[in-house]
Design a protein around this motif. Structure first.
Motif, PDB file in Angstrom:
ATOM      1  N   HIS A 189       3.359 -18.584   7.966  1.00  0.00           N
ATOM      2  CA  HIS A 189       2.289 -19.450   7.465  1.00  0.00           C
ATOM      3  C   HIS A 189       2.232 -19.450   5.929  1.00  0.00           C
ATOM      4  N   ILE A 190       2.517 -18.269   5.332  1.00  0.00           N
ATOM      5  CA  ILE A 190       2.361 -18.082   3.890  1.00  0.00           C
ATOM      6  C   ILE A 190       3.618 -17.428   3.331  1.00  0.00           C
ATOM      7  N   GLY A 191       4.148 -17.986   2.242  1.00  0.00           N
ATOM      8  CA  GLY A 191       5.261 -17.366   1.533  1.00  0.00           C
ATOM      9  C   GLY A 191       4.749 -16.700   0.270  1.00  0.00           C
ATOM     10  N   VAL A 192       5.140 -15.450   0.048  1.00  0.00           N
ATOM     11  CA  VAL A 192       4.625 -14.703  -1.107  1.00  0.00           C
ATOM     12  C   VAL A 192       5.765 -14.251  -2.009  1.00  0.00           C
ATOM     13  N   MET A 193       5.497 -14.233  -3.305  1.00  0.00           N
ATOM     14  CA  MET A 193       6.392 -13.665  -4.314  1.00  0.00           C
ATOM     15  C   MET A 193       5.509 -13.196  -5.458  1.00  0.00           C
ATOM     16  N   HIS A 194       5.745 -11.975  -5.945  1.00  0.00           N
ATOM     17  CA  HIS A 194       4.850 -11.400  -6.951  1.00  0.00           C
ATOM     18  C   HIS A 194       5.663 -10.791  -8.097  1.00  0.00           C
ATOM     19  N   SER A 195       6.473 -11.609  -8.743  1.00  0.00           N
ATOM     20  CA  SER A 195       7.403 -11.116  -9.762  1.00  0.00           C
ATOM     21  C   SER A 195       6.738 -10.957 -11.124  1.00  0.00           C
ATOM     22  N   SER A 196       7.266  -9.994 -11.892  1.00  0.00           N
ATOM     23  CA  SER A 196       6.795  -9.818 -13.266  1.00  0.00           C
ATOM     24  C   SER A 196       7.466 -10.814 -14.206  1.00  0.00           C
ATOM     25  N   TYR A 197       8.668 -11.264 -13.871  1.00  0.00           N
ATOM     26  CA  TYR A 197       9.319 -12.360 -14.595  1.00  0.00           C
ATOM     27  C   TYR A 197      10.309 -13.029 -13.664  1.00  0.00           C
ATOM     28  N   GLU A 198      10.573 -14.293 -13.925  1.00  0.00           N
ATOM     29  CA  GLU A 198      11.467 -15.096 -13.086  1.00  0.00           C
ATOM     30  C   GLU A 198      12.077 -16.192 -13.940  1.00  0.00           C
ATOM     31  N   GLY A 199      13.097 -16.844 -13.388  1.00  0.00           N
ATOM     32  CA  GLY A 199      13.634 -18.039 -14.020  1.00  0.00           C
ATOM     33  C   GLY A 199      13.021 -19.264 -13.358  1.00  0.00           C
ATOM     34  N   PHE A 200      13.671 -19.707 -12.311  1.00  0.00           N
ATOM     35  CA  PHE A 200      13.178 -20.819 -11.501  1.00  0.00           C
ATOM     36  C   PHE A 200      13.584 -20.465 -10.074  1.00  0.00           C
ATOM     37  N   PRO A 201      12.823 -19.595  -9.412  1.00  0.00           N
ATOM     38  CA  PRO A 201      13.307 -18.879  -8.226  1.00  0.00           C
ATOM     39  C   PRO A 201      13.606 -19.762  -7.020  1.00  0.00           C
ATOM     40  N   ASN A 202      14.821 -19.566  -6.487  1.00  0.00           N
ATOM     41  CA  ASN A 202      15.224 -20.284  -5.289  1.00  0.00           C
ATOM     42  C   ASN A 202      14.343 -19.939  -4.093  1.00  0.00           C
ATOM     43  N   THR A 203      13.851 -18.711  -4.051  1.00  0.00           N
ATOM     44  CA  THR A 203      13.006 -18.310  -2.929  1.00  0.00           C
ATOM     45  C   THR A 203      11.776 -19.201  -2.812  1.00  0.00           C
ATOM     46  N   LEU A 204      11.142 -19.502  -3.938  1.00  0.00           N
ATOM     47  CA  LEU A 204       9.964 -20.372  -3.888  1.00  0.00           C
ATOM     48  C   LEU A 204      10.344 -21.774  -3.428  1.00  0.00           C
ATOM     49  N   LEU A 205      11.511 -22.259  -3.845  1.00  0.00           N
ATOM     50  CA  LEU A 205      11.963 -23.562  -3.360  1.00  0.00           C
ATOM     51  C   LEU A 205      12.128 -23.538  -1.842  1.00  0.00           C
ATOM     52  N   GLU A 206      12.635 -22.432  -1.306  1.00  0.00           N
ATOM     53  CA  GLU A 206      12.791 -22.312   0.143  1.00  0.00           C
ATOM     54  C   GLU A 206      11.441 -22.313   0.843  1.00  0.00           C
ATOM     55  N   TYR A 207      10.473 -21.591   0.294  1.00  0.00           N
ATOM     56  CA  TYR A 207       9.122 -21.624   0.858  1.00  0.00           C
ATOM     57  C   TYR A 207       8.574 -23.050   0.853  1.00  0.00           C
ATOM     58  N   MET A 208       8.706 -23.717  -0.278  1.00  0.00           N
ATOM     59  CA  MET A 208       8.141 -25.053  -0.436  1.00  0.00           C
ATOM     60  C   MET A 208       8.813 -26.047   0.497  1.00  0.00           C
ATOM     61  N   ALA A 209      10.153 -25.973   0.603  1.00  0.00           N
ATOM     62  CA  ALA A 209      10.875 -26.893   1.476  1.00  0.00           C
ATOM     63  C   ALA A 209      10.503 -26.689   2.936  1.00  0.00           C
ATOM     64  N   ALA A 210      10.157 -25.441   3.294  1.00  0.00           N
ATOM     65  CA  ALA A 210       9.741 -25.141   4.664  1.00  0.00           C
ATOM     66  C   ALA A 210       8.292 -25.544   4.927  1.00  0.00           C
ATOM     67  N   GLY A 211       7.571 -25.940   3.887  1.00  0.00           N
ATOM     68  CA  GLY A 211       6.181 -26.350   4.061  1.00  0.00           C
ATOM     69  C   GLY A 211       5.201 -25.200   4.137  1.00  0.00           C
ATOM     70  N   LEU A 212       5.559 -24.050   3.546  1.00  0.00           N
ATOM     71  CA  LEU A 212       4.658 -22.900   3.559  1.00  0.00           C
ATOM     72  C   LEU A 212       3.622 -23.008   2.446  1.00  0.00           C
ATOM     73  N   ALA A 213       2.451 -22.435   2.697  1.00  0.00           N
ATOM     74  CA  ALA A 213       1.507 -22.190   1.616  1.00  0.00           C
ATOM     75  C   ALA A 213       2.077 -21.049   0.770  1.00  0.00           C
ATOM     76  N   VAL A 214       1.995 -21.163  -0.552  1.00  0.00           N
ATOM     77  CA  VAL A 214       2.667 -20.217  -1.445  1.00  0.00           C
ATOM     78  C   VAL A 214       1.644 -19.484  -2.301  1.00  0.00           C
ATOM     79  N   ILE A 215       1.858 -18.154  -2.415  1.00  0.00           N
ATOM     80  CA  ILE A 215       1.111 -17.327  -3.361  1.00  0.00           C
ATOM     81  C   ILE A 215       2.127 -16.651  -4.260  1.00  0.00           C
ATOM     82  N   THR A 216       1.985 -16.813  -5.583  1.00  0.00           N
ATOM     83  CA  THR A 216       2.964 -16.245  -6.501  1.00  0.00           C
ATOM     84  C   THR A 216       2.309 -15.948  -7.845  1.00  0.00           C
ATOM     85  N   THR A 217       3.111 -15.561  -8.818  1.00  0.00           N
ATOM     86  CA  THR A 217       2.627 -15.254 -10.162  1.00  0.00           C
ATOM     87  C   THR A 217       2.972 -16.395 -11.120  1.00  0.00           C
TER      88      THR A 217
END
Length: 350
Positions: free
Chosen positions: A248-276
């Motif tokens: 239901h929810i995709g989470v990522m809590h990084s201290s720094y990132e570029g343009f993370p592929n993981t978040l793109l995967e969450y978004m493409a799957a239609g998940l609600a996202v919580i991140t930094t």
């Protein structure tokens, strides 16, 4: 046009995921792609599936004459129009060889920190690299201009393909399922996520947390949370489809990132996202529109935000739909690959 991708990195990372996606999209557009890499084996297999011709190679010592000579022979054999590199090591062999043969080298940089300001880096990126592609404006802004001038850097956001397999973030069934995919490391904030989930479980919330990935904290966290069956560590998962579409929810809590592929995967799957809201993430997710932000290291904020979404299936559905729509309009892989091809043609013609 023939594009040669070269990477000496030994483990999976964001740039390798980017390479596989771009090679696949280029192959569909009848652009010939070739990969030189030393592994891992599943990366080589994914590249073959994407349509690339793959050659496992060893890179040898930096600037070593015998390694450069082997690289020259390989480039003469392959005759690429342009070379895309991953990290600096391959620049110090194939970049040198490409300079002899007048083949342009384009560095694909995932983080501004990939370029420490030292003598070697200054030589590599002034003399051997003709241009660079970065996935976010924040990375471009962070690269010192005496290493790469801004006119040599093109921002092209990462992309991902949309599939028919999507999650149902607004479903009201219990338990609510969270997913994390990435390195199990302190930089990714996995300890903070696990502690927040543990607090929710101890308060009786019907919640499950699946973590896919490897890293320095995997063994210790597995031991620490062995008594919590709702927190499951899966290790490396080559295909995330099942985990993503059953969450239901995709989470990522990084201290720094570029343009993370993981978040793109969450978004493409239609998940609600919580991140930094760090680095390039605000370029892909707008707060309260495609996802929710929590400050890095703020366990109370993670707890409160998770509590909010656990109890709000309609909000999860709204965020998930908006995230998937953002992929469709701004980050679809075919459109982003068109931008890469266009830029490579500019570099070749320059």
């Amino acid at each position: 046009m023939k594009v040669l991708f070269v990477t000496s990195a030994k483990t999976w990372g964001g740039v390798k995921s980017w390479m596989v996606r771009v090679m696949g999209a280029m192959s569909q557009k009848k652009v010939e792609t070739v990969l030189l890499a030393r592994g891992p084996e599943d990366f080589l297999d994914k590249a073959k599936e994407a349509g690339a011709t793959v050659y496992p190679v060893r890179f040898g010592m930096d600037y070593a004459p015998w390694a450069v000579f082997k690289a020259v022979r390989m480039l003469r054999r392959l005759q690429p129009d342009v070379i895309i590199t991953n990290i600096s090591k391959e620049v110090r062999t194939y970049g040198v060889a490409a300079r002899f043969l007048d083949i342009p080298v384009v560095a694909r940089l995932g983080l501004a920190g990939d370029l420490p300001d030292n003598r070697r880096i200054r030589f590599d990126y002034r003399q051997l690299v003709r241009a660079a592609i970065v996935p976010s404006q924040s990375i471009k802004d962070g690269i010192p201009p005496h290493l790469l001038t801004p006119d040599k850097i093109r921002v092209i956001h990462n992309g991902i393909a949309l599939s028919d397999k999507t999650a149902s973030p607004g479903s009201t069934g219990v338990p609510v399922r969270l997913v994390y995919a990435g390195k199990i490391s302190e930089r990714k904030g996995v300890s903070f996520l696990c502690r927040a989930v543990r607090c929710l479980l101890e308060k009786g919330e019907a919640l499950e947390f699946d973590l896919a990935g490897e890293g320095e904290l995997l063994a210790s966290l597995r031991t620490e949370y062995a008594s919590f069956p709702g927190i499951r560590f899966h290790g490396h998962v080559s295909d995330l489809t099942y985990l993503l579409t059953h969450s239901h929810i995709g989470v990522m809590h990084s201290s720094y990132e570029g343009f993370p592929n993981t978040l793109l995967e969450y978004m493409a799957a239609g998940l609600a996202v919580i991140t930094t809201p760090v680095d390039g993430i605000p370029e892909m997710i707008r707060p309260e529109q495609e996802g929710l932000f929590t400050p890095y290291g703020d366990e109370e904020a993670i707890f409160a935000t998770l509590s909010r979404l656990i109890r709000a299936p309609e909000e999860r559905l709204r965020l998930g739909r908006a995230a998937r729509m953002r992929i469709e309009t701004d980050f679809e892989i075919s459109r982003q690959t068109d931008k890469i091809i266009s830029y490579l043609k500019e570099v070749i013609a320059a």
